[in-house]
Design a protein around this motif. Structure first.
Motif, mmCIF file in Angstrom:
data_model
loop_
_atom_site.group_PDB
_atom_site.id
_atom_site.type_symbol
_atom_site.label_atom_id
_atom_site.label_comp_id
_atom_site.label_asym_id
_atom_site.label_seq_id
_atom_site.Cartn_x
_atom_site.Cartn_y
_atom_site.Cartn_z
ATOM 1 N N PHE A 227 0.822 -1.210 0.000
ATOM 2 C CA PHE A 227 0.000 0.000 0.000
ATOM 3 C C PHE A 227 0.858 1.263 0.000
ATOM 4 C CE2 PHE A 227 -2.442 -3.156 2.596
ATOM 5 C CZ PHE A 227 -3.418 -3.432 1.638
ATOM 6 N N PRO A 228 0.486 2.262 -0.803
ATOM 7 C CA PRO A 228 1.151 3.568 -0.705
ATOM 8 C C PRO A 228 0.923 4.167 0.686
ATOM 9 C CG PRO A 228 -0.254 3.432 -2.661
ATOM 10 C CD PRO A 228 -0.570 2.248 -1.814
ATOM 11 N N VAL A 229 1.833 5.048 1.097
ATOM 12 C CA VAL A 229 1.829 5.594 2.455
ATOM 13 C C VAL A 229 1.625 7.106 2.402
ATOM 14 C CG1 VAL A 229 3.148 5.833 4.592
ATOM 15 C CG2 VAL A 229 3.375 3.754 3.208
ATOM 16 N N VAL A 230 0.806 7.620 3.314
ATOM 17 C CA VAL A 230 0.546 9.054 3.419
ATOM 18 C C VAL A 230 0.793 9.480 4.859
ATOM 19 C CG1 VAL A 230 -1.137 10.911 3.105
ATOM 20 C CG2 VAL A 230 -1.206 8.902 1.603
ATOM 21 N N LEU A 231 1.778 10.350 5.076
ATOM 22 C CA LEU A 231 2.037 10.887 6.408
ATOM 23 C C LEU A 231 1.272 12.185 6.594
ATOM 24 C CD1 LEU A 231 4.468 8.900 5.968
ATOM 25 C CD2 LEU A 231 5.759 10.366 7.527
ATOM 26 N N PHE A 232 0.834 12.453 7.830
ATOM 27 C CA PHE A 232 0.023 13.638 8.109
ATOM 28 C C PHE A 232 0.483 14.331 9.379
ATOM 29 C CE2 PHE A 232 -3.531 15.692 10.290
ATOM 30 C CZ PHE A 232 -3.922 16.609 9.319
ATOM 31 N N SER A 233 0.632 15.660 9.293
ATOM 32 C CA SER A 233 0.962 16.491 10.451
ATOM 33 C C SER A 233 -0.201 17.441 10.709
ATOM 34 C CB SER A 233 2.243 17.285 10.174
ATOM 35 O OG SER A 233 2.536 18.169 11.247
ATOM 36 N N PRO A 234 -0.736 17.486 11.951
ATOM 37 C CA PRO A 234 -1.901 18.335 12.235
ATOM 38 C C PRO A 234 -1.522 19.808 12.357
ATOM 39 C CG PRO A 234 -1.162 17.251 14.240
ATOM 40 C CD PRO A 234 -0.309 16.698 13.121
ATOM 41 N N GLY A 235 -2.528 20.651 12.555
ATOM 42 C CA GLY A 235 -2.296 22.076 12.707
ATOM 43 C C GLY A 235 -1.681 22.415 14.051
ATOM 44 N N SER A 236 -1.350 23.677 14.236
ATOM 45 C CA SER A 236 -0.760 24.131 15.495
ATOM 46 C C SER A 236 -1.708 23.823 16.650
ATOM 47 C CB SER A 236 -0.490 25.632 15.433
ATOM 48 O OG SER A 236 0.049 26.091 16.649
ATOM 49 N N GLY A 237 -1.230 23.074 17.630
ATOM 50 C CA GLY A 237 -2.089 22.647 18.731
ATOM 51 C C GLY A 237 -2.988 21.486 18.375
ATOM 52 N N GLY A 238 -2.981 21.070 17.108
ATOM 53 C CA GLY A 238 -3.831 19.973 16.674
ATOM 54 C C GLY A 238 -3.296 18.624 17.109
ATOM 55 N N VAL A 239 -4.086 17.595 16.866
ATOM 56 C CA VAL A 239 -3.733 16.252 17.307
ATOM 57 C C VAL A 239 -3.835 15.276 16.141
ATOM 58 C CG1 VAL A 239 -4.425 16.662 19.703
ATOM 59 C CG2 VAL A 239 -6.127 15.855 18.056
ATOM 60 N N ARG A 240 -3.286 14.100 16.330
ATOM 61 C CA ARG A 240 -3.157 13.127 15.235
ATOM 62 C C ARG A 240 -4.505 12.725 14.666
ATOM 63 N NH1 ARG A 240 -2.489 9.790 20.049
ATOM 64 N NH2 ARG A 240 -4.083 8.146 20.047
ATOM 65 N N THR A 241 -5.557 12.789 15.486
ATOM 66 C CA THR A 241 -6.874 12.323 15.068
ATOM 67 C C THR A 241 -7.738 13.414 14.453
ATOM 68 O OG1 THR A 241 -7.520 12.666 17.368
ATOM 69 C CG2 THR A 241 -7.014 10.407 16.703
ATOM 70 N N GLN A 242 -7.225 14.623 14.289
ATOM 71 C CA GLN A 242 -8.075 15.741 13.870
ATOM 72 C C GLN A 242 -8.616 15.585 12.443
ATOM 73 O OE1 GLN A 242 -5.245 19.239 13.751
ATOM 74 N NE2 GLN A 242 -5.776 19.168 11.577
ATOM 75 N N ASN A 243 -8.043 14.699 11.650
ATOM 76 C CA ASN A 243 -8.510 14.441 10.281
ATOM 77 C C ASN A 243 -8.885 12.980 10.096
ATOM 78 O OD1 ASN A 243 -7.278 17.122 9.946
ATOM 79 N ND2 ASN A 243 -7.488 16.739 7.764
ATOM 80 N N THR A 244 -9.573 12.427 11.089
ATOM 81 C CA THR A 244 -9.922 11.009 11.057
ATOM 82 C C THR A 244 -10.821 10.654 9.873
ATOM 83 O OG1 THR A 244 -9.608 10.623 13.432
ATOM 84 C CG2 THR A 244 -11.182 9.203 12.297
ATOM 85 N N ALA A 245 -11.821 11.473 9.585
ATOM 86 C CA ALA A 245 -12.722 11.166 8.461
ATOM 87 C C ALA A 245 -11.934 11.057 7.162
ATOM 88 C CB ALA A 245 -13.803 12.235 8.340
ATOM 89 N N TRP A 246 -11.000 11.959 6.970
ATOM 90 C CA TRP A 246 -10.147 11.965 5.775
ATOM 91 C C TRP A 246 -9.250 10.728 5.761
ATOM 92 C CZ3 TRP A 246 -4.701 12.724 5.854
ATOM 93 C CH2 TRP A 246 -4.116 12.996 4.613
#
Length: 484
Positions: A227-246
């Motif tokens: 599987f291809p891999v996509v890394l994600f960094s949240p916004g300032s003060g954000g958390v790893r789960t802030q884009n769970t739907a995406w």
């Protein structure tokens, strides 16, 4: 029993309590023969619902509903008690009864209004062909000191949540908690996020009650190859789960998404030993100082992203024992982020050529713009004008034009900064906060545009990418041979 009914933003016991409270208000206006059965049934349902809600957890939105029902109850019971004692039942004069009934009805109506404004988020069903699994890892970089603490022996630690294509789970399998591995972690993170934006924690108490579509530690799918891999960094003060739907949507289409918590930057990071690390980053109000601070924080995040890619490469190659061993394609990797995380993604891509594509979700490019990008890039933004931020577009455009490969900037009409997160699913639908696309359309647009870009750049799906992106907004395309 506590599952939220889509469209109503309330659970079955809450709907029953609301209906019973409303029935008690109406009962005093019914004909004498109809009053007793309606009153007795409504009072019983209200009492039972209140008990159930007390056991499973009472949301603050239900307090006015129960209060309205409690106030209406004695007035509804009074005629019944009169008839049982032999005293003639009298209907109160309507002009005396009406204000009380209106007040109770208004109090009761506050409940569903508040539940609509601050709901328990209901996550969209992923549209891809894979069920979604999720798991959490914690990795420490032995070569990098922790710059946010004074302990010279402290090493940088990151918490990463992975969403991946999974096998189908048995019916009734419990879905993953939103915001954390446990409800305690979810509450800790939710309270920290509320404090971050100056809200009392109880306003968003529905958020840690939510469950997503993923299953924790579900077996990895036995189809789909690597599987291809996509890394994600949240916004300032954000958390790893802030884009769970995406993340769930991407995983359902055959991607592995690895989202990071950045300790001392994220609002709250709960480590495996139970410690909660709070944010230590804060702006000063001085533009020059804040610019320098943001550049430094972005550099730390970019280093976190490269470190996690190294760990994922080791995991995929079997150096780290994991169910995903042999299933990650380290030759097809994108780096993404929202807000400051988008700036970190751009910086990580410039510094680390192992990243094959980069997506910036409404992030201002902090730090230097050199070296140039050498990966296809997509920047999704809200509508920005020189009047709202005179620096944003010129700097973002400069970063994209310096790319040696094609870059795309898509301005999405009706979007706001939090449109590119899960925010529209649980925040009041105020356009200046979450945009005007709505709770269904916001995650759909962000997922559709990023998926089209990832399929084109990582999977080399044939087709006109610009043609796919254009219907979603105002598209600018920067080719490497354009005049700079």
């Amino acid at each position: 029993m506590t599952e939220i009914i889509a469209g109503l933003y309330m659970s079955p016991p809450e709907v029953l309590a609301l209906s019973a409270a409303a029935a008690l208000v109406v009962a005093r206006w019914l004909a004498p023969a109809a009053r007793p059965p309606v009153t007795i049934a409504a009072a019983g349902v209200l009492a039972l619902s209140a008990i159930v809600l007390g056991v499973v957890g009472l949301r603050w939105q239900m307090l006015p509903v129960l209060a309205g029902g409690a106030v209406a109850l004695p007035f509804a019971l009074c005629p019944l008690l009169r008839s049982r004692t032999g005293r003639p039942a009298r209907r109160a004069r309507w002009w005396l009864a009406l204000p009380g009934s209106v007040a109770c009805a208004g109090l009761i109506a506050t409940g569903p209004g508040a539940a609509w404004a601050f709901p328990v988020p209901v996550f969209p069903e992923p549209s891809g062909g894979f069920p979604v699994g999720t798991r959490v890892a914690q990795w420490t970089d032995p070569r990098r000191p922790e710059s946010f603490t004074a302990d010279p022996h402290d090493r940088r630690t990151v918490v990463v949540q992975l969403w991946y294509p999974a096998r189908k789970s048995p019916a009734g399998t419990r879905r993953a908690q939103y915001l954390g591995r446990t409800q305690d972690e979810a509450r800790t993170v939710s309270d920290a996020l509320a404090r971050q934006v100056g809200l009392p924690g109880f306003l968003v108490d529905g958020v840690p009650r939510a469950h997503t579509h993923a299953v924790f530690n579900a077996p990895v799918s036995d189809r789909g190859g690597r599987f291809p891999v996509v890394l994600f960094s949240p916004g300032s003060g954000g958390v790893r789960t802030q884009n769970t739907a995406w993340a769930e949507e991407l995983a359902s289409h055959g991607y592995v998404v690895a989202a990071l918590d950045h300790p001392y930057d994220s609002a709250a990071v709960v480590l495996t030993d139970g410690r909660a690390i709070r944010t230590r980053t804060a702006s000063t109000g001085d533009r020059d100082k804040d610019t320098a601070l943001s550049a430094g924080w972005t550099a730390v995040r970019a280093a976190d992203l490269s470190f996690v890619l190294t760990q994922l490469d080791r995991l995929g190659g079997g150096e780290i024992a994991d169910p995903l061993t042999g299933r990650l394609d380290a030759g097809r990797v994108a780096v993404t982020g929202h807000s400051m995380g988008g700036a970190a993604a751009l910086r990580a891509a410039r510094q680390d050529r192992r990243f094959d594509a980069v997506i910036d979700l409404d992030g201002y490019p902090h730090g230097p713009l050199s070296p140039s990008l050498h990966q296809p890039a997509l920047a999704l933004t809200q509508a920005i004008t020189p009047g709202t931020d005179p620096r944003y577009l010129p700097r973002l455009t400069a970063a994209l034009k310096l790319n040696t490969l094609t870059s795309y900037r898509l301005t999405i009409p009706g979007a706001a900064h939090l449109t590119f997160t899960d925010g529209p699913l649980y925040l009041p639908p105020v356009p200046s906060i979450v945009g005007s696309l709505g709770r269904t359309e916001s995650p759909r647009v962000v997922a559709a545009t990023t998926l089209a870009f990832l399929d084109s750049t990582l999977r080399h799906t044939p087709g006109d990418l610009a043609g796919v992106l254009s219907p979603y907004g105002n598209l600018s395309v920067y080719h490497p041979d354009d005049s700079r």
